[in-house]
Write a protein that holds these residues in place. Sequence first.
Motif, short mmCIF file in Angstrom:
data_model
loop_
_atom_site.label_atom_id
_atom_site.label_comp_id
_atom_site.label_asym_id
_atom_site.label_seq_id
_atom_site.Cartn_x
_atom_site.Cartn_y
_atom_site.Cartn_z
N LEU A 156 0.76 -1.42 -0.06
CA LEU A 156 -0.11 0.15 -0.02
C LEU A 156 1.00 1.20 0.12
N ASP A 157 1.07 2.24 -1.12
CA ASP A 157 1.84 3.11 -1.15
C ASP A 157 0.99 4.29 -0.48
N ASP A 158 1.42 4.97 0.53
CA ASP A 158 0.79 5.94 0.98
C ASP A 158 1.52 7.59 0.97
N THR A 159 2.26 7.57 -0.09
CA THR A 159 2.91 8.63 -0.58
C THR A 159 2.08 9.48 -1.34
N ILE A 160 2.38 10.79 -1.37
CA ILE A 160 1.65 11.75 -2.37
C ILE A 160 1.93 11.54 -3.83
N TRP A 161 3.38 11.41 -4.06
CA TRP A 161 3.70 11.45 -5.37
C TRP A 161 3.84 9.96 -5.71
N GLY A 162 3.80 8.92 -5.20
CA GLY A 162 3.76 7.46 -5.57
C GLY A 162 5.12 6.89 -5.31
N SER A 163 6.05 7.34 -4.61
CA SER A 163 7.26 6.57 -4.48
C SER A 163 7.39 5.31 -3.76
N ALA A 164 6.10 5.14 -2.71
CA ALA A 164 6.04 3.92 -2.13
C ALA A 164 7.27 4.05 -1.04
N LYS A 165 7.63 4.91 -0.72
CA LYS A 165 8.61 5.28 0.44
C LYS A 165 8.12 5.19 1.78
N ASP A 166 6.72 5.45 1.83
CA ASP A 166 5.82 5.28 2.94
C ASP A 166 4.46 4.56 2.82
N GLY A 167 4.24 3.78 3.73
CA GLY A 167 3.16 2.84 3.44
C GLY A 167 3.02 1.57 4.34
N MET A 168 2.51 0.83 3.62
CA MET A 168 2.35 -0.41 4.35
C MET A 168 2.83 -1.78 3.32
N ALA A 169 3.15 -2.66 3.94
CA ALA A 169 3.65 -3.93 3.13
C ALA A 169 3.26 -5.15 4.04
N ILE A 170 2.77 -6.43 3.28
CA ILE A 170 2.87 -7.58 3.82
C ILE A 170 3.93 -8.59 3.30
N SER A 171 4.77 -9.06 3.95
CA SER A 171 6.00 -10.05 3.56
C SER A 171 5.89 -11.11 4.66
N ASN A 172 6.09 -12.34 4.10
CA ASN A 172 6.26 -13.56 5.04
C ASN A 172 5.30 -13.40 5.95
N GLY A 173 4.04 -13.08 5.90
CA GLY A 173 2.95 -13.01 7.03
C GLY A 173 3.46 -12.04 7.98
N ASN A 174 4.22 -11.14 7.76
CA ASN A 174 4.62 -9.79 8.70
C ASN A 174 3.84 -8.57 8.11
N LEU A 175 3.53 -7.88 9.00
CA LEU A 175 3.14 -6.46 8.40
C LEU A 175 4.22 -5.38 8.63
N TYR A 176 4.55 -4.81 7.73
CA TYR A 176 5.68 -3.64 7.85
C TYR A 176 4.93 -2.37 7.64
N TYR A 177 5.22 -1.18 8.14
CA TYR A 177 4.75 -0.03 7.89
C TYR A 177 5.71 1.09 8.24
N LYS A 178 5.57 2.27 7.65
CA LYS A 178 6.16 3.56 7.73
C LYS A 178 5.29 4.85 7.55
#
Length: 70
Positions: free
Chosen positions: A48-70
């Motif tokens: 989930l890309d939560d940036t204004i310009w679409g860089s995906a440097k902030d957002g949320m990711a699911i990988s290997n059953g774990n949730l990562y976010y910034k």
Amino acid sequence: MSVSDVVQNFKNIERSSSCYIYPNIPPKKLKNCIESYCFSGSQVDFLLDDTIWGSAKDGMAISNGNLYYK
């Protein structure tokens, strides 16, 4: 909820301009996500890309059953 309902919900999410499901994650967004906050070393299944310009440097990711976010 049936399996087909879950699959349909994911298809609806992927239609959003800021949500991506493996294998349809753009390489540049994936790279930025991994370098910025998703350090699992595994395949990113959802982004989930939560940036204004679409860089995906902030957002949320699911990988290997774990949730990562910034």
